[in-house]
Design a protein around this motif. Structure first.
Motif, PDB file in Angstrom:
ATOM      1  N   VAL A 178     -45.474 -28.607 -74.822  1.00  0.00           N
ATOM      2  CA  VAL A 178     -45.994 -27.692 -73.362  1.00  0.00           C
ATOM      3  C   VAL A 178     -46.094 -28.873 -72.967  1.00  0.00           C
ATOM      4  O   VAL A 178     -45.445 -28.595 -71.326  1.00  0.00           O
ATOM      5  CB  VAL A 178     -47.697 -27.316 -73.338  1.00  0.00           C
ATOM      6  N   PHE A 179     -46.018 -29.734 -72.469  1.00  0.00           N
ATOM      7  CA  PHE A 179     -46.810 -30.328 -71.255  1.00  0.00           C
ATOM      8  C   PHE A 179     -45.207 -31.407 -71.295  1.00  0.00           C
ATOM      9  O   PHE A 179     -44.689 -31.676 -69.696  1.00  0.00           O
ATOM     10  CB  PHE A 179     -47.595 -32.038 -71.661  1.00  0.00           C
ATOM     11  N   VAL A 182     -42.957 -28.136 -69.064  1.00  0.00           N
ATOM     12  CA  VAL A 182     -42.764 -27.764 -68.436  1.00  0.00           C
ATOM     13  C   VAL A 182     -42.819 -29.162 -67.495  1.00  0.00           C
ATOM     14  O   VAL A 182     -43.168 -28.771 -66.022  1.00  0.00           O
ATOM     15  CB  VAL A 182     -44.867 -27.874 -67.733  1.00  0.00           C
ATOM     16  N   GLU A 198     -48.347 -29.717 -62.053  1.00  0.00           N
ATOM     17  CA  GLU A 198     -48.129 -29.519 -63.658  1.00  0.00           C
ATOM     18  C   GLU A 198     -49.689 -29.403 -64.854  1.00  0.00           C
ATOM     19  O   GLU A 198     -49.799 -28.431 -65.426  1.00  0.00           O
ATOM     20  CB  GLU A 198     -47.878 -31.076 -64.183  1.00  0.00           C
ATOM     21  N   VAL A 202     -50.069 -26.391 -67.567  1.00  0.00           N
ATOM     22  CA  VAL A 202     -49.954 -26.741 -68.870  1.00  0.00           C
ATOM     23  C   VAL A 202     -51.256 -25.913 -69.745  1.00  0.00           C
ATOM     24  O   VAL A 202     -51.498 -25.277 -70.773  1.00  0.00           O
ATOM     25  CB  VAL A 202     -50.371 -27.748 -69.048  1.00  0.00           C
ATOM     26  N   THR A 413     -55.298 -32.912 -72.873  1.00  0.00           N
ATOM     27  CA  THR A 413     -54.500 -32.605 -72.063  1.00  0.00           C
ATOM     28  C   THR A 413     -54.558 -33.421 -70.894  1.00  0.00           C
ATOM     29  O   THR A 413     -54.591 -34.241 -69.489  1.00  0.00           O
ATOM     30  CB  THR A 413     -53.988 -31.492 -71.519  1.00  0.00           C
TER      31      THR A 413
END
Length: 785
Positions: A178-179, A182, A198, A202, A413
């Motif tokens: 996902v990081f 994005v 960001e 995420v 994250t």
């Protein structure tokens, strides 16, 4: 589509090509979501710090060559053509390999193993050689493993390490996927705006992803394959465009000569960059782990003709673009989106985020499945497992694991805030799982396939050397993020091993303290003890497969009364993926026939779905009724007691749902329902009026017309019917496990604190979760192990 119906164990070997292609299409969404999104972050992670892109293009071409040969040798050659053949009756994964080894050598971690388990249809051994032939390949290795308990424990720990790394990957993959997806926002806003946008975006996507898990993937699963297919078409099309538009000669970089030039120029920095290149094969293990949902041929077709060429074109396209753009702004960091034409960046960004979510969903579901397997094989505390689909095999949801993964994923994250450190962590988890698979596969080649040890040595040397090189490059970045999967794996490994150790010690205590048949006969034969038989069925939960558990004597000593029908129930797992319903139950008597004491062993595979309480109770009672109908006169006496303290003869009885020709069970409240024709059945029925007026509860056993039973069996069925109408009570042990005096400090910590804490916070038996509290009786005991 109904994956249960098309799973390998239910289908005929000669499936149609349409079925194979349909499964191949569906596997794109379930199996390849993670692998397909790897182009988002491979180049960015490789060029993060260790090496720099120069005008000679030696670095970018060397990285492309390494990616090409890594994708070719590991996923294509190793997994598609070799490892996929090592399936366990259609199932794959680390525990499938371990299960195969346990069946070909007596090294099972399950303490309550029986010889009768070897008669299961899925327990078949794939060797044509005589297992006792001293000259047969693998005999000496098999003999060595069976003799040395230390080697068996090492093999179990190896399987658990691979499992723990898969769980760690379940934390890291959603974060990096996902990081990376994005991160495309950085091309559309300033650096100041991007750093504040960001991470929250995420985190929001991850929270939404984990919050929707309890609905099950079957509700949106039909979208997974189209999304991944659209993504593969997207990256391959962009790759072809970049190749022809920027550098048509980039194909020359596929030569291994460029690997030599790359390593010669970069030396130590190039070796350290292998940790980023490694990410191109993340998700490859899913091809083997998810084999049970599809077929070997469908997964091979999907990877060989769709995923593999798309990934190669995508990496070649990125390399072609970068070969003509040597000076890039630092904000871009050689990411995926730089090579995407500006006009289509937003649509590509949307598809990338969807593909990342699909890939994350696959690894989360896989984590749930492997936790279930560990629980079934006694290597993880019992947790609440919810089946989100009655049709699709393997769709489960584990609330405790789901929220734990979400919190860990968010912590990773927010803590790292970039893909560099997350990629270092993810790379180590991925390559460790592959190393474990390589080690187990080398044993499978010798023990299961009966090949020469030379084949195993070639396999482990060739693939093990490649993977060890990548492992060393990932491990060197321990302080830069690689410590995360090691820490997570250590915690999960500690939990698993302590639980397994405590479970084995507890079972050994049960075996050493089980009650003899002589005690039972004395109990029934004495009229001075005042033992009272009450109406109903008492189901005593035990892990013993023979003998009378100590919990029963403990119960009788403190409360001299028990039910007119007593069932010693053992629900156990066996080292096969599935147990057919017609082989589910082993039923026998404990003591003479007139005592109405039965033993029932319900066997489940490590991928089987446990039925709910109502279905399980009906199957349990029906299996006893079928045993009574088909049983010949066989009384137990202490004279013919065998070495194990019991001369019980157990009979395989099919579950009622699969045994349409056996005894059927009916229970109703007296409402008007069509009666079975008397020409087709013989009924043994008793009616009882409940305290509530006008409500009549009836329990009936329906026998096939061909059945012929004697008078004693009819009386026994009648008594079982009366007992069932009176109700069932579940008697479960509530044990307190303590290490005996004189034990080592480590054992006392493991048993008195570790295992005791896990046992107090784990679930009870699956069949007793929803039983009314009024029908459940817990008997407390202290186990000194």
């Amino acid at each position: 589509m109904d994956l249960e119906r098309l799973s390998p164990r239910n289908q005929i070997k000669k499936e149609s090509w349409w079925t194979v292609l349909t499964l191949a299409y569906q596997s794109l969404g379930v199996v390849y979501g993670d692998l397909a999104t790897s182009p988002l972050y491979v180049y960015k992670s490789t060029f993060a710090e260790d090496i720099q892109h120069s005008e000679t293009n030696e670095e970018i071409f060397g990285v492309l060559s390494l990616i090409f040969w890594t994708l070719t040798l590991i996923p294509l050659v190793k997994y598609v053509f070799i490892v996929l053949r090592a399936d366990d009756n259609g199932e794959g994964g680390t525990f499938a390999l371990y299960s195969l080894l346990c069946r070909h050598a007596r090294i099972s971690s399950l303490p309550n193993f029986q010889l009768a388990d070897e008669d299961l249809s899925e327990y078949k051994k794939n060797s044509g050689a005589n297992p006792r032939n001293l000259k047969a390949p693998g005999w000496s290795l098999k003999n060595t493993l069976e003799k040395h308990k230390v080697l068996q424990n090492m093999l179990l720990v190896l399987a658990l390490i691979g499992t723990c790394m898969v769980i760690g990957d379940g934390v890291l993959t959603p974060a990096i996927s996902v990081f990376s997806a994005v991160s495309g926002l950085e091309l559309s806003m300033s650096k100041e705006q991007h750093q504040y946008v960001e991470v929250p975006v995420v985190c929001a996507i991850l929270i939404l992803l984990f919050s929707l898990q309890h609905y099950g993937t079957h509700r949106l699963g039909f979208l997974f394959a189209p999304i991944v297919l659209a993504w593969l078409l997207c990256i391959s099309t962009i790759g072809v465009y970049n190749i022809f538009h920027w550098n048509p000669h980039v194909y020359k970089a596929l030569s291994p000569y460029y690997i030599y030039k790359f390593l010669k120029k970069t030396r130590k920095r190039g070796w350290m960059s292998l940790g980023g290149i490694l990410l191109c094969i993340t998700g490859s293990e899913a091809m083997f782990a998810d084999l049970g949902h599809f077929t070997q041929l469908s997964i091979q077709i999907a990877f060989t003709f769709a995923v593999y060429p798309s990934l190669i074109l995508a990496y070649m396209g990125q390399a072609a673009y970068l070969s003509k753009h040597h000076v890039l702004e630092s904000d871009y960091r050689i990411g995926f989106y730089v090579s995407v034409p500006e006009k289509i960046r937003w649509p590509v960004l949307a598809i990338a985020i969807l593909a990342a979510v699909v890939g994350s969903q696959a690894i989360i579901t896989g984590t749930f499945s492997i936790i279930k397997q560990c629980t079934s094989l006694g290597c993880f505390p019992k947790v609440k497992i919810l089946h989100t689909s009655s049709k699709m095999h393997g769709q489960i949801y584990i609330p405790e694991i789901n929220w734990t993964l979400m919190l860990l994923c968010l912590a990773v994250t927010v803590g790292f805030r970039d893909t560099k450190h997350i990629s270092n962590a993810s790379g180590l988890a991925v390559i460790t799982v592959m190393l474990v698979t390589t080690c187990l596969m080398s044993l499978v080649i010798v023990l299961c396939w009966r090949k020469s040890s030379l084949y195993a040595l070639v396999f482990i040397f060739f693939f093990g050397t490649i993977e060890a090189l990548y492992f060393s490059a990932s491990l060197i970045k321990f302080l830069e993020g690689a410590w995360v999967p090691l820490a997570l794996s250590f915690i999960f490994l500690l939990i698993m091993y302590v639980w397994h150790y405590g479970t084995v010690k507890r079972y050994e205590f049960d075996v050493q303290n089980k009650v003899s048949i002589n005690w039972l006969l004395t109990l029934f034969g004495s009229s001075n003890l005042g033992i009272v038989r009450v109406r109903g069925i008492g189901v005593i939960n035990t892990e013993l497969v023979s003998g009378i558990p100590a919990i029963f004597s403990h119960f009788i000593t403190n409360l001299p009364a028990f039910h007119q029908v007593v069932v010693f129930l053992c629900v156990k797992s066996v080292p096969v993926p599935h147990v057919k319903p017609e082989e589910r139950f082993l039923v026998g008597r404990v003591g003479p026939k007139e005592y109405r004491l039965y033993r029932c062993i319900a066997r489940y595979g490590y991928r089987d779905v446990h039925k709910d309480d109502v279905e399980f109770e009906q199957d349990l009672i029906c299996s006893i009724a079928e045993f009574i109908r088909s049983d010949k006169s066989f009384d137990c006496s202490p004279d013919n007691e065998n070495e194990s303290g019991s001369n019980e003869r157990l009979t395989v009885v099919a579950a009622s749902s699969s045994n349409l020709e056996g005894v059927q069970f009916y229970e109703d409240d007296g409402s008007d329902k069509p009666e079975p024709s008397s020409s087709e059945v013989i009924m043994v029925a008793v009616e009882q009026r409940n305290p509530e007026p006008r409500i009549k509860k009836r329990v009936r056993f329906v026998l096939p017309e061909s059945a012929r039973i004697d008078r004693s069996a009819e009386e026994e069925l009648s008594e079982l019917t009366e007992a069932r109408e009176a109700g069932m009570a579940f008697i479960m042990g509530h044990s307190y496990v303590r290490a005996k005096s004189g034990s080592s400090v480590m054992k006392k910590i493991a048993i008195n604190f570790g295992y005791d804490f896990l046992r107090r916070n784990s679930r009870g038996p699956c069949y007793g979760l929803s039983t009314p509290h009024a029908s459940t009786l817990e008997v407390g005991m202290v186990y000194i192990v």
